[in-house]
Design a protein around this motif. Sequence first.
Motif, PDB file in Angstrom:
ATOM      1  N   VAL A  64       0.974  -1.065   0.202  1.00 33.37           N
ATOM      2  CA  VAL A  64       0.154   0.082   0.037  1.00 33.37           C
ATOM      3  C   VAL A  64       0.419   1.157   0.185  1.00 33.37           C
ATOM      4  N   PHE A  65       1.763   1.922   0.633  1.00 31.63           N
ATOM      5  CA  PHE A  65       3.127   2.123   0.493  1.00 31.63           C
ATOM      6  C   PHE A  65       3.444   2.951  -0.256  1.00 31.63           C
ATOM      7  N   ASP A  66       3.830   1.587  -1.603  1.00 32.69           N
ATOM      8  CA  ASP A  66       4.001   1.950  -2.932  1.00 32.69           C
ATOM      9  C   ASP A  66       2.622   2.288  -3.419  1.00 32.69           C
ATOM     10  N   THR A  67       2.178   1.549  -3.448  1.00 39.30           N
ATOM     11  CA  THR A  67       0.983   2.188  -4.535  1.00 39.30           C
ATOM     12  C   THR A  67       0.212   3.967  -4.198  1.00 39.30           C
ATOM     13  N   THR A  68       0.941   3.880  -3.114  1.00 40.69           N
ATOM     14  CA  THR A  68      -0.176   5.287  -2.535  1.00 40.69           C
ATOM     15  C   THR A  68       0.897   6.188  -2.833  1.00 40.69           C
ATOM     16  N   LEU A  69       1.984   6.251  -3.071  1.00 36.82           N
ATOM     17  CA  LEU A  69       3.225   7.308  -3.268  1.00 36.82           C
ATOM     18  C   LEU A  69       3.217   7.187  -4.640  1.00 36.82           C
ATOM     19  N   ILE A  70       2.589   6.163  -6.027  1.00 41.91           N
ATOM     20  CA  ILE A  70       2.873   6.487  -7.287  1.00 41.91           C
ATOM     21  C   ILE A  70       1.894   7.439  -7.417  1.00 41.91           C
ATOM     22  N   LEU A  71      -0.095   7.010  -6.487  1.00 45.14           N
ATOM     23  CA  LEU A  71      -0.682   7.527  -6.943  1.00 45.14           C
ATOM     24  C   LEU A  71      -0.417   9.513  -6.759  1.00 45.14           C
ATOM     25  N   ALA A  72       0.508   9.170  -5.202  1.00 50.30           N
ATOM     26  CA  ALA A  72       0.877  10.974  -5.506  1.00 50.30           C
ATOM     27  C   ALA A  72       1.585  11.849  -6.098  1.00 50.30           C
ATOM     28  N   GLU A  73       2.724  10.817  -6.617  1.00 47.69           N
ATOM     29  CA  GLU A  73       3.110  11.543  -7.731  1.00 47.69           C
ATOM     30  C   GLU A  73       2.130  11.692  -8.951  1.00 47.69           C
ATOM     31  N   THR A  74       1.913  10.269  -9.343  1.00 48.60           N
ATOM     32  CA  THR A  74       0.990  10.351 -10.740  1.00 48.60           C
ATOM     33  C   THR A  74      -0.419  11.945 -10.269  1.00 48.60           C
ATOM     34  N   ARG A  75      -0.411  12.103  -9.388  1.00 42.46           N
ATOM     35  CA  ARG A  75      -1.538  13.088  -9.345  1.00 42.46           C
ATOM     36  C   ARG A  75      -0.995  14.898  -9.724  1.00 42.46           C
ATOM     37  N   CYS A  76       0.585  14.847  -9.898  1.00 42.86           N
ATOM     38  CA  CYS A  76       1.009  16.027  -9.873  1.00 42.86           C
ATOM     39  C   CYS A  76       1.075  15.916 -11.117  1.00 42.86           C
ATOM     40  N   LYS A  77       1.404  14.819 -11.983  1.00 44.25           N
ATOM     41  CA  LYS A  77       1.266  14.762 -13.747  1.00 44.25           C
ATOM     42  C   LYS A  77       1.054  16.245 -14.568  1.00 44.25           C
ATOM     43  N   LEU A  78      -1.094  15.996 -13.229  1.00 46.72           N
ATOM     44  CA  LEU A  78      -2.213  15.871 -13.976  1.00 46.72           C
ATOM     45  C   LEU A  78      -2.053  17.774 -13.637  1.00 46.72           C
ATOM     46  N   ASP A  79      -1.484  17.848 -12.005  1.00 49.57           N
ATOM     47  CA  ASP A  79      -2.269  19.143 -11.191  1.00 49.57           C
ATOM     48  C   ASP A  79      -0.258  19.325 -10.759  1.00 49.57           C
ATOM     49  N   PRO A  80       0.116  19.398 -12.040  1.00 51.06           N
ATOM     50  CA  PRO A  80       1.869  19.958 -11.556  1.00 51.06           C
ATOM     51  C   PRO A  80       2.299  20.425 -10.392  1.00 51.06           C
ATOM     52  N   ASP A  81       1.574  21.969 -10.246  1.00 53.79           N
ATOM     53  CA  ASP A  81       1.236  23.003  -8.751  1.00 53.79           C
ATOM     54  C   ASP A  81       1.231  21.878  -7.498  1.00 53.79           C
ATOM     55  N   ALA A  82       0.482  20.635  -8.102  1.00 63.21           N
ATOM     56  CA  ALA A  82      -0.519  20.257  -6.738  1.00 63.21           C
ATOM     57  C   ALA A  82      -1.401  21.487  -5.625  1.00 63.21           C
ATOM     58  N   GLU A  83      -2.120  21.817  -6.304  1.00 65.60           N
ATOM     59  CA  GLU A  83      -3.131  22.522  -6.243  1.00 65.60           C
ATOM     60  C   GLU A  83      -4.658  22.128  -5.563  1.00 65.60           C
ATOM     61  N   GLY A 119       9.204  10.073 -11.834  1.00 69.70           N
ATOM     62  CA  GLY A 119       9.875  10.953 -12.492  1.00 69.70           C
ATOM     63  C   GLY A 119       8.948  12.063 -12.393  1.00 69.70           C
ATOM     64  N   TYR A 120       7.560  12.080 -12.425  1.00 72.81           N
ATOM     65  CA  TYR A 120       6.896  13.279 -11.967  1.00 72.81           C
ATOM     66  C   TYR A 120       7.554  14.099 -11.490  1.00 72.81           C
ATOM     67  N   VAL A 121       7.788  13.720  -9.938  1.00 77.14           N
ATOM     68  CA  VAL A 121       8.540  14.597  -9.348  1.00 77.14           C
ATOM     69  C   VAL A 121       9.749  14.612  -8.478  1.00 77.14           C
ATOM     70  N   ALA A 122      10.786  14.703  -8.168  1.00 78.99           N
ATOM     71  CA  ALA A 122      12.400  15.530  -8.252  1.00 78.99           C
ATOM     72  C   ALA A 122      12.153  15.028  -6.407  1.00 78.99           C
ATOM     73  N   LEU A 123      11.900  13.817  -6.292  1.00 77.03           N
ATOM     74  CA  LEU A 123      11.162  13.488  -4.448  1.00 77.03           C
ATOM     75  C   LEU A 123      12.460  14.074  -3.644  1.00 77.03           C
ATOM     76  N   GLY A 124      13.178  13.662  -3.888  1.00 76.66           N
ATOM     77  CA  GLY A 124      14.645  13.854  -3.168  1.00 76.66           C
ATOM     78  C   GLY A 124      15.203  15.808  -3.168  1.00 76.66           C
ATOM     79  N   PRO A 125      15.057  16.218  -4.356  1.00 73.32           N
ATOM     80  CA  PRO A 125      15.804  17.323  -4.454  1.00 73.32           C
ATOM     81  C   PRO A 125      14.666  18.338  -3.804  1.00 73.32           C
ATOM     82  N   LEU A 126      13.007  17.250  -3.783  1.00 69.97           N
ATOM     83  CA  LEU A 126      11.859  18.416  -3.334  1.00 69.97           C
ATOM     84  C   LEU A 126      12.012  18.490  -2.252  1.00 69.97           C
TER      85      LEU A 126
END
Length: 292
Positions: free
Chosen positions: A48-67, A250-257
């Motif tokens: 579930v952790f990996d799946t939810t992280l994929i969901l969070a990252e993928t949401r940022c493809k369509l919502d790039p500013d996380a608004e 690739g959608y979000v630079a997790l470490g640098p962020l």
Amino acid sequence: MVTHIPRHEYPPSLAGDIDTAAGLQGLAKRADEMLERIERSDMSRRRVFDTTLILAETRCKLDPDAEEFETWEAWVTAMQLGSARFAMATAAEGSTVTCRIKEKEWRLPATGPLPHVNASSWVKAFYLALICRENERLEELARVPVSLLRESGATFDEYIYSWVETLQCFWLGQEGVSTHLVAAVDGTGPDSAQHADQELMSFVLYPPIILFYRYLRGDHAQFNDALVDAIKWHRSYWSGEDDRAMSSEGYVALGPLAIACLARDRGFPIEVESEYLPKALLNFTWAGEIDT
């Protein structure tokens, strides 16, 4: 002067169902179904952790500013699940631990060391807690024994354990930050790394470490120069091959962020704008919106 680094283009031929609103709904449904089984299913606890992280990252493809609130909720849920993984692993044998996930209390069994309770997932959990400004969870993660991570049986280059110890000592205010940091940097070189692909090491795994070094030095200009490099390298790696371009990582630079969030909260001016650094996550726009 602010540097803008646009996210790489995704060829239409690579677009899949997950990149649509309906696809996101399906992914969110699968994550919710796993979460509902987390108290009784080992498989759900693993996945579930990996799946939810994929969901969070993928949401940022369509919502790039996380608004959108749903994007923030997905990031918070991933953070909660990442921390819960290590709360279960460090709990006394035979006991249960109460973890708050998605505004509900869950009673989860102690697991001890497991293959997915490893140094890589610890680093991701720590990054997520930095992004979500979860000081209590950061302290809990900082107290996870490195020996437990080594017991996972997963194979990593030695640098990652030095990186874990760097972050743990830093967060707990302990001595040894510089020593562990130097070991982490040295361990990312081609003469030291034996398991990680060198391109992945140079463009994805190494940048947060040198960025953290610049943060410790307190030089705002050098920090921003390093952040520009980190985002450019992230873009280069995840756009380098078609199979990489399809990855949610690739959608979000997790470490640098995560390191940029740490620096911003300490008064560093962040002079880099990019879809790889969602503004609402970087600026903690959603502070207090969810009882974590």
